[in-house]
Design an enzyme around this catalytic site. Sequence first.
Site, PDB file in Angstrom:
ATOM      1  N   ASP A  82      -1.211   1.584   1.769  1.00 36.10           N
ATOM      2  CA  ASP A  82      -1.579   1.733   2.982  1.00 36.10           C
ATOM      3  C   ASP A  82      -2.225   3.144   3.385  1.00 36.10           C
ATOM      4  O   ASP A  82      -2.674   3.926   2.975  1.00 36.10           O
ATOM      5  CB  ASP A  82       0.250   2.657   3.043  1.00 36.10           C
ATOM      6  CG  ASP A  82       1.033   2.229   4.442  1.00 36.10           C
ATOM      7  OD1 ASP A  82       0.150   1.505   5.267  1.00 36.10           O
ATOM      8  OD2 ASP A  82       1.061   3.353   4.952  1.00 36.10           O
ATOM      9  N   ASP A 104      -7.209   0.573   7.097  1.00 38.18           N
ATOM     10  CA  ASP A 104      -7.244   0.626   8.685  1.00 38.18           C
ATOM     11  C   ASP A 104      -8.005   1.024   9.729  1.00 38.18           C
ATOM     12  O   ASP A 104      -9.379   2.155   9.908  1.00 38.18           O
ATOM     13  CB  ASP A 104      -6.620   1.855   8.921  1.00 38.18           C
ATOM     14  CG  ASP A 104      -5.595   2.315  10.027  1.00 38.18           C
ATOM     15  OD1 ASP A 104      -6.209   2.227  11.338  1.00 38.18           O
ATOM     16  OD2 ASP A 104      -4.781   3.667   9.669  1.00 38.18           O
ATOM     17  N   GLU A 134      -5.168  -4.096  10.493  1.00 41.27           N
ATOM     18  CA  GLU A 134      -4.228  -3.577  12.050  1.00 41.27           C
ATOM     19  C   GLU A 134      -5.360  -3.991  13.057  1.00 41.27           C
ATOM     20  O   GLU A 134      -6.670  -3.401  12.916  1.00 41.27           O
ATOM     21  CB  GLU A 134      -3.703  -2.236  12.214  1.00 41.27           C
ATOM     22  CG  GLU A 134      -3.667  -1.598  13.576  1.00 41.27           C
ATOM     23  CD  GLU A 134      -2.852   0.121  13.134  1.00 41.27           C
ATOM     24  OE1 GLU A 134      -2.554   0.460  11.980  1.00 41.27           O
ATOM     25  OE2 GLU A 134      -2.585   0.628  14.202  1.00 41.27           O
ATOM     26  N   HIS A 178       4.628   6.370  13.866  1.00 42.59           N
ATOM     27  CA  HIS A 178       4.393   6.965  12.690  1.00 42.59           C
ATOM     28  C   HIS A 178       5.357   8.222  13.781  1.00 42.59           C
ATOM     29  O   HIS A 178       5.138   8.963  14.344  1.00 42.59           O
ATOM     30  CB  HIS A 178       3.524   7.457  12.042  1.00 42.59           C
ATOM     31  CG  HIS A 178       2.698   6.143  11.495  1.00 42.59           C
ATOM     32  ND1 HIS A 178       1.097   5.517  12.183  1.00 42.59           N
ATOM     33  CD2 HIS A 178       2.510   4.972  10.759  1.00 42.59           C
ATOM     34  CE1 HIS A 178       0.913   4.282  12.426  1.00 42.59           C
ATOM     35  NE2 HIS A 178       1.699   4.119  10.642  1.00 42.59           N
ATOM     36  N   HIS A 206       5.096  -1.126  11.865  1.00 40.80           N
ATOM     37  CA  HIS A 206       4.543   0.167  11.390  1.00 40.80           C
ATOM     38  C   HIS A 206       6.011   0.688  11.842  1.00 40.80           C
ATOM     39  O   HIS A 206       5.972   0.774  12.784  1.00 40.80           O
ATOM     40  CB  HIS A 206       2.818   0.840  11.022  1.00 40.80           C
ATOM     41  CG  HIS A 206       2.327   0.218   9.802  1.00 40.80           C
ATOM     42  ND1 HIS A 206       1.159   0.837   9.445  1.00 40.80           N
ATOM     43  CD2 HIS A 206       2.054  -1.132  10.415  1.00 40.80           C
ATOM     44  CE1 HIS A 206       0.547   0.118   8.632  1.00 40.80           C
ATOM     45  NE2 HIS A 206       0.911  -0.957   8.869  1.00 40.80           N
ATOM     46  N   GLY A 207       5.597   2.415  11.309  1.00 46.18           N
ATOM     47  CA  GLY A 207       6.399   3.342  12.503  1.00 46.18           C
ATOM     48  C   GLY A 207       8.142   2.711  12.133  1.00 46.18           C
ATOM     49  O   GLY A 207       8.446   2.974  13.689  1.00 46.18           O
ATOM     50  N   THR A 231       8.506   8.054   6.879  1.00 46.55           N
ATOM     51  CA  THR A 231       9.766   9.309   7.495  1.00 46.55           C
ATOM     52  C   THR A 231      10.724   9.128   6.896  1.00 46.55           C
ATOM     53  O   THR A 231      11.497  10.633   6.713  1.00 46.55           O
ATOM     54  CB  THR A 231       9.682   9.554   9.154  1.00 46.55           C
ATOM     55  OG1 THR A 231       7.985   9.340   8.884  1.00 46.55           O
ATOM     56  CG2 THR A 231      10.018  10.867   9.210  1.00 46.55           C
TER      57      THR A 231
HETATM   58  P1  13P Z   1       7.425   5.839   9.828  1.00 47.32           P
HETATM   59  O1  13P Z   1       6.946   7.507   9.441  1.00 47.32           O
HETATM   60  O2  13P Z   1       7.394   6.120  11.221  1.00 47.32           O
HETATM   61  O3  13P Z   1       8.097   5.176   8.917  1.00 47.32           O
HETATM   62  O4  13P Z   1       5.826   4.746   9.658  1.00 47.32           O
HETATM   63  C1  13P Z   1       5.755   4.034   8.614  1.00 47.32           C
HETATM   64  C2  13P Z   1       4.537   3.465   8.566  1.00 47.32           C
HETATM   65  O5  13P Z   1       4.399   2.996   9.359  1.00 47.32           O
HETATM   66  C3  13P Z   1       3.629   3.460   6.894  1.00 47.32           C
HETATM   67  O6  13P Z   1       2.400   2.938   7.192  1.00 47.32           O
END
Ligand code: 13P
Length: 284
Positions: A82, A104, A134, A178, A206-207, A231
């Site tokens: 990633d 990225d 991305e 993120h 993502h995120g 996270t």
């Molecule tokens: P989060 O930490 O917000 O879950 O994001 C994860 C992510 O997009 C890893 O590439």
Amino acid sequence: MPLVNMSDLLWRAKEGRYAVGSFSVANMEMVKGILRAVEETESPAIIQIAEVRLKNSPIELIGPLMVAAAENSEMPVAVHFDHGKTVEKITQALDIGFSSVMFDGSHLPFEENMMQCAEIAVTAAQYGADIECEIGCVGGSEDGSEDIAVNCSDPAQAAEFCEKVEMDALAVAIGNAHGNYKEEPKLRFDILEKIRDSVEVPLVLHGGTGISEEDFRKCIELGICKINIATATFDSVEKAVRDAYAESRIKGYYDLQTAEEEGAYQNAMKHIKIFGCAGKAYDD
Ligand code: 13P
């Protein structure tokens, strides 16, 4: 079931209108907890690690573990690198056997992002691996070290990107970020819809941490096929350990390990159910 390519999972998800969870891992306990949830729910899944996390979990140690876990799983599991930033680390991941890599280039000017993605795509193809790119810029940063502003993807640029670069997945920026959101995220579904209508490639969100169940479902309806969760896993693991201590369930090291695994398992279960991928491991 051997280690699989991410694109196999994502095209099936696109067709079946569900999303595959792409769970970040930092150690063996997280890998085991996530794959237990995957086995129990008969889901396809992706396990991933980002380049910025390698200072804590060196790729030469965690990489072979991830690949072995996927190879030994009864379910189809892809192993993904990633937020690859450097050719050196991306190549190392491919050498270890990762079945997909992300380059990225979101911080680069558009043309430069396309050019570098095209070069990495050639390298990945030599290994029979997939590539994720991305466009625009997802907010925050993978390890919380920077607070990058969201720069929403431009649908016209997304179309041009996909025309010029052969890729297997495209990460979009639609107000997602993120880490834990400081305020409730307001996703730009209008932008996502336009991107969905202008490209064929499976789309990535993502995120994932902190996005509501309702918004996840709407994203999936609008073409998101892969959702990254990092996270939330780390927080769930930490909470499971804290709770276990508070309830005096930790009498020694192996109880601690059990609590960590349980935290990763619970979080993966929750997301697999929302993403609609439970029972989709064998949907041909
Ligand atoms: P989060 O930490 O917000 O879950 O994001 C994860 C992510 O997009 C890893 O590439």
